[in-house]
Design an enzyme around this catalytic site. Structure first.
Site, PDB file in Angstrom:
ATOM      1  N   ARG A 101     -89.575 -24.437 -51.130  1.00 43.51           N
ATOM      2  CA  ARG A 101     -88.163 -24.552 -51.534  1.00 43.51           C
ATOM      3  C   ARG A 101     -87.613 -23.130 -51.598  1.00 43.51           C
ATOM      4  NH1 ARG A 101     -85.352 -28.297 -56.101  1.00 43.51           N
ATOM      5  NH2 ARG A 101     -85.702 -29.746 -54.392  1.00 43.51           N
ATOM      6  N   HIS A 128     -81.872 -30.551 -46.916  1.00 51.08           N
ATOM      7  CA  HIS A 128     -82.776 -31.174 -47.901  1.00 51.08           C
ATOM      8  C   HIS A 128     -83.364 -32.440 -47.265  1.00 51.08           C
ATOM      9  CE1 HIS A 128     -84.782 -32.004 -51.497  1.00 51.08           C
ATOM     10  NE2 HIS A 128     -83.781 -32.255 -52.328  1.00 51.08           N
ATOM     11  N   GLN A 131     -85.323 -35.329 -49.265  1.00 52.65           N
ATOM     12  CA  GLN A 131     -84.450 -36.187 -50.061  1.00 52.65           C
ATOM     13  C   GLN A 131     -83.767 -37.239 -49.193  1.00 52.65           C
ATOM     14  OE1 GLN A 131     -83.749 -36.079 -53.608  1.00 52.65           O
ATOM     15  NE2 GLN A 131     -83.019 -38.095 -52.982  1.00 52.65           N
ATOM     16  N   CYS A 258     -78.818 -37.631 -55.249  1.00 53.18           N
ATOM     17  CA  CYS A 258     -80.177 -37.063 -55.216  1.00 53.18           C
ATOM     18  C   CYS A 258     -80.659 -36.620 -56.580  1.00 53.18           C
ATOM     19  CB  CYS A 258     -80.240 -35.924 -54.208  1.00 53.18           C
ATOM     20  SG  CYS A 258     -79.184 -34.518 -54.631  1.00 53.18           S
ATOM     21  N   ARG A 286     -88.925 -40.799 -53.538  1.00 52.59           N
ATOM     22  CA  ARG A 286     -89.389 -39.479 -53.098  1.00 52.59           C
ATOM     23  C   ARG A 286     -90.915 -39.479 -53.031  1.00 52.59           C
ATOM     24  NH1 ARG A 286     -86.199 -34.937 -53.881  1.00 52.59           N
ATOM     25  NH2 ARG A 286     -87.838 -33.965 -52.670  1.00 52.59           N
TER      26      ARG A 286
HETATM   27  N1  NVA Z   1     -77.284 -29.713 -53.435  1.00 55.73           N
HETATM   28  C1  NVA Z   1     -78.188 -29.592 -54.557  1.00 55.73           C
HETATM   29  C2  NVA Z   1     -79.341 -30.544 -54.413  1.00 55.73           C
HETATM   30  C3  NVA Z   1     -80.314 -30.520 -55.553  1.00 55.73           C
HETATM   31  C4  NVA Z   1     -81.472 -31.420 -55.356  1.00 55.73           C
HETATM   32  C5  NVA Z   1     -78.684 -28.162 -54.660  1.00 55.73           C
HETATM   33  O1  NVA Z   1     -78.987 -27.576 -53.627  1.00 55.73           O
HETATM   34  O2  NVA Z   1     -78.744 -27.644 -55.768  1.00 55.73           O
HETATM   35  N1   CP Z   2     -83.304 -34.232 -55.804  1.00 58.32           N
HETATM   36  C1   CP Z   2     -84.116 -33.168 -55.963  1.00 58.32           C
HETATM   37  O1   CP Z   2     -84.580 -32.533 -54.997  1.00 58.32           O
HETATM   38  O2   CP Z   2     -84.402 -32.879 -57.248  1.00 58.32           O
HETATM   39  P1   CP Z   2     -85.178 -31.610 -57.794  1.00 58.32           P
HETATM   40  O3   CP Z   2     -84.270 -30.424 -57.617  1.00 58.32           O
HETATM   41  O4   CP Z   2     -85.419 -31.941 -59.247  1.00 58.32           O
HETATM   42  O5   CP Z   2     -86.448 -31.437 -57.024  1.00 58.32           O
END
Ligand code: NVA
Ligand code: CP
Length: 299
Positions: A101, A128, A131, A258, A286
């Site tokens: 990540r 992502h 997700q 998400c 997930r």
């Molecule tokens: N768009 C959000 C998704 C979190 C799972 C982010 O990148 O923070």
């Molecule tokens: N939806 C998602 O990716 O959640 P987290 O940021 O908690 O991993």
């Protein structure tokens, strides 16, 4: 056999996505008893916070017989400036797969290029994909499939929106985005998706949601955009998914998010807690979908 990375939804074909979901469904009902990750280790490099991604990958790896190693980017030498290409080659000597990540999407591409083990994108500023795979699986469960369905995206043209565009491109369903001016998704990804699927963009949430089978939203300020939160709250005024907006969707429509959600901003408490919300199934999925992915590319 060359290693198999999963950096974007477009890394999979329709047939592969369907096979993955068949496997995930078997896993979800407990019919899958194999432990293909026995003796294997998944390295998990996280430069941003996470609840779902981290826990579902750790638990999923354990359930498949393997071990997951959480590596906060702040704690490993990557955070002190060790090059990604070195991190990739060193980790590849120890672990059998890597989830990352990151902020910049290019970092994930570079890690994958230099790693000799499979790399999975656990979220970047651009995409992502894990997700959206889980979201598609949730749609298959809730509505029987995405064929002939209309998916609406309301809000920021962010990493989730871009991965939804990839999903439409691969699977060919209709995707309608409602984004304020200046917050549109990635231009190239949008144009590419438009060539393969019915994809449209509007500034009017009502236009996107009318008759849709899936209504999808996400936070207005993603991770790394915290200091823009105030300006974004102004720009996204009128983009809250509330009861009135949901009423325009198809009667059997489901709400996806998400998570984490900001109630009262992109979605009301009433809607996310309401009967059309599938957000906790989506979060659970997930686990099942990523287990299927791990078994397929790391097993
Ligand atoms: N768009 C959000 C998704 C979190 C799972 C982010 O990148 O923070
Ligand atoms: N939806 C998602 O990716 O959640 P987290 O940021 O908690 O991993």
């Amino acid at each position: 056999m060359p290693k198999r990375d999963f950096l974007a939804i477009t890394d999979l074909s329709t047939t592969e996505i369907k096979a993955l979901f068949d496997l995930a469904a078997q896993m979800k009902v407990g019919r899958y008893k194999k432990q293909p990750l026995t003796g294997k280790v998944l390295g998990m490099v996280f430069a941003k916070s996470s609840t779902r991604t981290r826990v579902s990958f750790e638990v999923g790896t354990y359930q498949l017989g393997g071990h997951a190693l959480f590596l906060s980017a702040r704690d490993i030498q990557l955070g002190r400036g060790e090059p990604i290409k070195d991190t990739a080659r060193v980790l590849s000597r120890y672990v059998d797969g890597i989830v990352i990540r990151a902020f910049a999407h290019g970092d994930v591409g570079e890690l994958a290029r230099f790693a000799t083990v499979p790399v999975i994108n656990g979220l970047t500023d651009l995409l992502h994909p894990c997700q959206v795979l889980a979201d598609l699986f949730t749609i298959r469960e809730a509505l029987g499939g995405w064929e002939g369905k209309v998916v609406a995206w309301v809000g920021d043209g962010n990493n989730m929106a871009n991965s939804w565009l990839h999903a439409a491109q691969v699977l060919g369903f209709e995707l309608r985005l409602a984004c304020p001016e200046g917050y549109e998704p990635n231009h190239e990804i949008f144009e590419q998706a438009k060539r393969n699927a019915k994809v449209s963009i509007t500034e009017l949430p009502e236009e996107a949601v009318r008759g849709a089978h899936v209504v999808n939203t996400d936070v207005w300020a993603s991770m790394g955009q915290e200091e823009e939160a105030e300006a974004r709250a102004l720009a996204f005024k009128g983009y809250t998914v509330d009861r009135e907006l949901m009423a325009l969707a198809a009667p059997q429509a489901v709400l996806l998010h998400c998570l984490p959600a900001h109630r009262g901003e992109e979605v009301t408490d009433e809607v996310i807690e309401g009967p059309q919300s599938r957000v906790f199934d989506e979060a659970e999925n997930r686990l099942h979908v990523q287990k299927a992915l791990l078994a397929t590319i790391m097993g």
